[in-house]
Design a protein around this motif. Structure first.
Motif, short mmCIF file in Angstrom:
data_model
loop_
_atom_site.label_atom_id
_atom_site.label_comp_id
_atom_site.label_asym_id
_atom_site.label_seq_id
_atom_site.Cartn_x
_atom_site.Cartn_y
_atom_site.Cartn_z
N ILE A 76 6.03 7.30 -9.84
CA ILE A 76 5.14 7.72 -10.85
C ILE A 76 3.79 7.54 -10.17
N ILE A 77 3.54 6.48 -9.36
CA ILE A 77 2.46 6.01 -8.66
C ILE A 77 2.31 7.01 -7.49
N ALA A 78 3.28 7.30 -7.12
CA ALA A 78 2.97 8.35 -5.87
C ALA A 78 2.65 9.62 -6.33
N LEU A 79 3.05 10.06 -7.61
CA LEU A 79 2.81 11.40 -8.29
C LEU A 79 1.01 11.42 -8.85
N LEU A 80 0.78 10.12 -9.24
CA LEU A 80 -0.44 10.26 -9.65
C LEU A 80 -1.79 9.77 -8.57
N PHE A 81 -1.19 9.23 -7.43
CA PHE A 81 -2.40 8.95 -6.58
C PHE A 81 -1.93 9.57 -5.16
N PRO A 120 0.95 -1.35 -0.05
CA PRO A 120 0.09 0.25 -0.04
C PRO A 120 0.83 1.12 -0.03
N ASP A 121 2.05 1.16 0.66
CA ASP A 121 2.92 2.34 0.73
C ASP A 121 3.58 2.76 -0.86
N ILE A 122 3.02 2.21 -1.84
CA ILE A 122 3.47 2.49 -3.07
C ILE A 122 3.11 3.60 -3.44
N ASP A 123 2.08 4.20 -2.82
CA ASP A 123 1.63 5.85 -3.02
C ASP A 123 2.43 6.85 -2.29
N HIS A 124 3.40 6.21 -1.53
CA HIS A 124 3.99 7.48 -0.59
C HIS A 124 5.63 7.58 -1.32
N PRO A 125 5.63 8.82 -1.76
CA PRO A 125 6.96 9.00 -2.38
C PRO A 125 8.28 8.70 -1.73
N ASN A 126 8.08 9.00 -0.39
CA ASN A 126 9.27 8.51 0.54
C ASN A 126 9.38 7.30 1.19
N SER A 127 8.34 6.37 0.99
CA SER A 127 8.67 4.91 1.46
C SER A 127 9.48 4.38 0.73
N THR A 128 10.04 3.30 1.44
CA THR A 128 10.93 2.33 0.85
C THR A 128 10.51 1.89 -0.51
N LEU A 129 9.19 1.44 -0.84
CA LEU A 129 8.87 1.07 -2.04
C LEU A 129 8.48 2.11 -2.89
N GLY A 130 7.87 3.22 -2.40
CA GLY A 130 7.47 4.33 -3.46
C GLY A 130 8.63 5.14 -3.84
N ARG A 131 9.75 4.98 -3.37
CA ARG A 131 10.90 5.73 -3.76
C ARG A 131 11.33 5.08 -5.30
N LYS A 132 11.13 3.83 -5.45
CA LYS A 132 11.32 3.14 -6.57
C LYS A 132 10.14 3.29 -7.71
N THR A 133 9.06 3.57 -7.40
CA THR A 133 8.10 3.83 -8.30
C THR A 133 7.38 4.97 -8.01
#
Ligand SMILES: [Zn+2]
Length: 148
Positions: free
Chosen positions: A54-59, A39-52
């Motif tokens: 674009i998703i954090a920008l869109l959602f 779920p934290d794929i939508d967080h630009p500074n999370s461990t996962l979100g840093r790598k994705t």
């Protein structure tokens, strides 16, 4: 913090394995842990979100990906590559993340995008309080592992 989500996911995994008894316990646990971080794929500074990014920008953070409805398209996509038991593992990990975020003061919107109603708790994230909470979960993890 992703460490807290992993510790809670691990606990959920130990409990679930007791009931589901998957043929491959290691894979089952790995999928729960991955689900618990997703779920934290939508967080630009999370461990996962840093790598994705674009998703954090869109959602919006703690928007769609932090609602229970996001599990439906996720499981649909994964159903092409995973078995039913493996899908249950991902869903359990994912749900454990949402429920733990719901315990925090920031909360989540469980029905996003249908409703912006927020489910909130009293826990504060970061630093001291989460550290104590994490320690408690890790202690329970170890006790449960001991008893397996
Ligand atoms: Zn989260």
């Amino acid at each position: 913090m992703f460490k807290t989500h992993l510790a809670i996911g691990f606990l959920v995994g130990l409990i679930a394995m007791h009931y589901i008894q998957p043929s491959n316990q290691v894979l089952f646990m790995i999928l729960i842990l991955l689900g618990s971080l997703l779920p934290d794929i939508d967080h630009p500074n999370s461990t996962l979100g840093r790598k994705t990014k674009i998703i954090a920008l869109l959602f919006e953070h703690r928007g769609f990906f932090h609602g229970f409805l996001s599990i439906i398209p996720l499981l649909f996509l994964l159903s092409f590559i995973l078995t039913k038991v493996q899908l249950i593992a991902v869903a359990l990990g994912y749900a454990s993340h949402l429920l733990s975020d719901a315990l925090t003061v920031e909360g989540i919107m469980p029905l996003h995008p249908l409703s912006r109603w927020r489910l909130k708790g009293f826990l504060r994230t970061g630093a001291f309080y989460e550290g104590i909470f994490l320690l408690g979960v890790v202690v329970i993890d170890v006790i449960m592992l001991w008893r397996l």
